[in-house]
Design an enzyme around this catalytic site. Structure first.
Site, PDB file in Angstrom:
ATOM      1  N   GLU A 303       3.985   1.187  -8.036  1.00  0.00           N
ATOM      2  CA  GLU A 303       4.991   1.824  -7.379  1.00  0.00           C
ATOM      3  C   GLU A 303       5.865   2.812  -8.089  1.00  0.00           C
ATOM      4  O   GLU A 303       6.528   3.721  -7.817  1.00  0.00           O
ATOM      5  CB  GLU A 303       5.808   0.778  -6.755  1.00  0.00           C
ATOM      6  CG  GLU A 303       6.820   1.265  -5.320  1.00  0.00           C
ATOM      7  CD  GLU A 303       7.357   0.293  -4.736  1.00  0.00           C
ATOM      8  OE1 GLU A 303       6.617  -1.016  -4.654  1.00  0.00           O
ATOM      9  OE2 GLU A 303       8.504   0.322  -4.005  1.00  0.00           O
ATOM     10  N   HIS A 332     -16.706 -14.377 -13.560  1.00  0.00           N
ATOM     11  CA  HIS A 332     -17.900 -14.524 -12.834  1.00  0.00           C
ATOM     12  C   HIS A 332     -17.854 -13.493 -11.435  1.00  0.00           C
ATOM     13  O   HIS A 332     -18.570 -13.642 -10.392  1.00  0.00           O
ATOM     14  CB  HIS A 332     -18.197 -15.827 -12.107  1.00  0.00           C
ATOM     15  CG  HIS A 332     -18.103 -16.781 -13.549  1.00  0.00           C
ATOM     16  ND1 HIS A 332     -19.370 -17.287 -14.081  1.00  0.00           N
ATOM     17  CD2 HIS A 332     -17.232 -17.440 -14.136  1.00  0.00           C
ATOM     18  CE1 HIS A 332     -19.286 -17.641 -15.190  1.00  0.00           C
ATOM     19  NE2 HIS A 332     -17.880 -17.959 -15.431  1.00  0.00           N
ATOM     20  N   LYS A 446       8.634   2.917   5.429  1.00  0.00           N
ATOM     21  CA  LYS A 446       9.434   2.098   6.179  1.00  0.00           C
ATOM     22  C   LYS A 446      10.021   3.039   7.304  1.00  0.00           C
ATOM     23  O   LYS A 446      10.379   2.261   8.215  1.00  0.00           O
ATOM     24  CB  LYS A 446      10.649   1.964   5.219  1.00  0.00           C
ATOM     25  CG  LYS A 446      10.235   0.706   3.947  1.00  0.00           C
ATOM     26  CD  LYS A 446      11.521   0.423   3.297  1.00  0.00           C
ATOM     27  CE  LYS A 446      11.200  -0.411   2.152  1.00  0.00           C
ATOM     28  NZ  LYS A 446      12.511  -0.931   1.354  1.00  0.00           N
TER      29      LYS A 446
HETATM   30  O1  PA5 Z   1      10.489  -2.055  -5.631  1.00  0.00           O
HETATM   31  C1  PA5 Z   1      10.995  -1.541  -4.731  1.00  0.00           C
HETATM   32  O2  PA5 Z   1      11.878  -0.924  -4.579  1.00  0.00           O
HETATM   33  C2  PA5 Z   1      10.196  -1.965  -3.301  1.00  0.00           C
HETATM   34  O3  PA5 Z   1       9.152  -2.589  -3.655  1.00  0.00           O
HETATM   35  C3  PA5 Z   1      11.362  -2.905  -2.650  1.00  0.00           C
HETATM   36  O4  PA5 Z   1      11.658  -4.042  -3.423  1.00  0.00           O
HETATM   37  C4  PA5 Z   1      10.800  -3.344  -1.201  1.00  0.00           C
HETATM   38  O5  PA5 Z   1      10.421  -2.265  -0.495  1.00  0.00           O
HETATM   39  C5  PA5 Z   1      11.919  -4.173  -0.613  1.00  0.00           C
HETATM   40  O6  PA5 Z   1      13.060  -3.249  -0.529  1.00  0.00           O
HETATM   41  P1  PA5 Z   1      14.196  -4.109  -0.127  1.00  0.00           P
HETATM   42  O7  PA5 Z   1      14.876  -4.798  -1.108  1.00  0.00           O
HETATM   43  O8  PA5 Z   1      15.177  -2.877   0.061  1.00  0.00           O
HETATM   44  O9  PA5 Z   1      14.047  -4.823   1.103  1.00  0.00           O
END
Ligand code: PA5
Length: 476
Positions: A303, A332, A446
């Site tokens: 990410e 394996h 989202k």
């Molecule tokens: O690392 C990130 O920003 C994302 O993976 C968020 O943690 C994830 O989308 C969840 O978002 P939120 O904490 O706003 O619910």
């Protein structure tokens, strides 16, 4: 004095990094980084390290200072104790960065079958579950297990609006109200942005206990904030030792000299190897307890680094693809690919010197070759021999790899590993020329979910999606 406050204990618990199998001199010119290339990058690497510390000084990278948040930590520890007294199950509702850190800590720092142990063996701490999906069979199945009168829920969402987490909250809130009536609010703890978002509004309105996620701490950099710390504290993890470990790593991850800073050296090496076509980063712990750390890293790496745009606005599809494997299990399966498949990977091994338990293999000789040589050894020796064997074989095959070696798996060493990997991720992001702290692709998903589920304000997006899907045809 806690053990982590003593210099000699801390020294004995220093995580070590062995980068030699990344070098061209070891794995061949085509496969490794040359010392010359590394030396050529020292200026750029130093600039990246300075950039990060400047962001920090300007208050824009508060995740780097989480090891030093004494007041918050005290509050988390006190709440953890109080919650542990009042419930027998603690359930985290969250997803992505709001779940993976908590999972990594639970797996690394507890008995491997913690939830199945009796209360006494758990030190009278609650069982811990993290619900990071909205698969109805999974969520309903988890709810089947719970005695709602004795369960506390921790809703974790930085934005305060993520559909998965908010849907779970809606379900849980109503069930709790039916089960316990007006005291339901005492069984919900919110971890969210300090000033905005719908979770904040609801939590304040209904009187939930609230923990703040500092404004510049994004989900995947939040493991050392209350996001990861509260579930850890509830289950009895020594969060002070965890933070002390992170502070230890901060000492060696600040340096702007490439050769003195393991986070910078690994970022620089992986950056150079990416340019040589090695775009896949495999994390392979030889420790079942570190498999959650590998999953956490997979999200952090993907990410943070997978971006369409450079910071200068140039459109380029950038990113290193993270893969997780587990030693010895995946020897394996995936190791065949790593040995003989395309040479497009760098493997990061996580090794452990001393496991908590020793399991001897009986030395009774049975006159059978496949058994007799093992007798008298231990599973401890076997797993580390297999790690070494895989490292040696891959290296001989010209497959670059490096090892992060933990003297033991404990809160202090895990804190070092998490912090180092966060810094490494930010630094390679800078070297790649992208912003490692945003996630426009995830936000787009989202928004599309909000539109498909009819959220107000997303009507135009819903229309766009309907148009896009108009031409879709199922083949069956
Ligand atoms: O690392 C990130 O920003 C994302 O993976 C968020 O943690 C994830 O989308 C969840 O978002 P939120 O904490 O706003 O619910």
């Amino acid at each position: 004095m806690a053990s982590y406050e003593g210099a000699s204990w801390r020294n004995s618990m220093r995580v070590r990094f062995d980068f030699s199998n990344l070098l061209a001199g070891v794995v061949g010119d085509e496969n490794g980084v040359s010392e010359q290339a590394l030396r050529g990058l020292t200026g750029q690497a130093a600039a990246a390290a300075k950039w990060l510390q400047q962001l920090r000084a300007g208050g824009k990278a508060e995740w780097l200072d989480l090891p030093y948040q004494r007041e918050i930590t005290e509050r988390v520890v006190a709440a953890g104790e109080a919650i542990a007294q009042r419930c027998d199950t603690f359930v985290v509702l969250g997803i992505g960065g709001s779940a993976l850190g908590a999972i990594a800590l639970q797996i690394a720092l507890h008995h491997p079958f913690y939830n199945q142990l009796g209360p006494e063996q758990r030190g009278h701490r609650p069982r811990i579950y993290v619900l990071d999906n909205v698969d109805p069979d999974f969520v309903a199945g988890a709810l089947d297990l719970l005695d709602l009168k004795h369960t506390v829920f921790n809703v974790v969402t930085k934005s305060g609006s993520t559909s998965e987490t908010m849907a779970q909250l809606a379900i849980v809130r109503e069930r709790l109200q039916s089960a316990v009536g007006s005291v339901a609010a005492e069984q919900i703890v919110a971890t969210t942005d300090p000033s905005q978002g719908d979770l904040r509004t609801l939590a304040e309105r209904e009187g939930y206990r609230i923990f703040d996620i500092p404004p510049t701490v994004g989900g995947r950099f939040s493991v050392l904030s209350p996001v990861g710390l509260l579930p850890a504290a509830v289950s009895g993890v020594d969060v002070n030792a965890l933070l002390a470990g992170a502070a230890e790593a901060d000492r060696y991850c600040r340096d702007d000299d490439l050769f003195d800073n393991p986070a910078l050296l690994s970022a620089a090496s992986l950056y150079l190897l990416d340019q040589q076509g090695k775009r896949i980063t495999v994390m392979m712990p030889y420790s079942q307890r570190l498999c959650g750390v590998a999953d956490w890293f997979r999200q952090l790496w993907a990410e943070s680094l997978g971006k369409i745009k450079m910071v200068d606005g140039t459109v380029r599809h950038i990113g290193l693809t993270p893969v997780t494997a587990l030693g010895v299990t995946d020897q394996h399966s995936q190791v065949q690919l790593y040995m003989d498949g395309p040479s497009d990977k760098v493997i990061i091994f996580l090794g452990v010197d001393r496991f908590d338990r020793t399991l001897k293999i009986p030395s009774t000789k049975l006159g059978l070759a496949s058994l007799d040589y093992l007798g008298g050894h231990s599973l401890n020796e076997l797993i580390n021999a297999e790690r070494l064997a895989t490292t040696v074989a891959l290296t001989a095959n010209g497959r670059p790899n490096y090892t992060i070696l933990l003297p033991e798996v404990n809160a202090f060493t895990v804190g070092q590993v998490l912090y180092t990997l966060e810094v490494q991720t930010a630094l390679i992001g800078k070297l790649l020329g992208i912003d490692p702290f945003n996630q426009p692709g995830v936000e787009a998903g989202k928004a599309a979910t909000y539109a498909l589920m009819g959220r107000k304000g997303y009507e135009a997006e819903a229309k766009r999606i309907a148009k896009q899907m108009g031409g879709n045809r199922w083949i069956l």
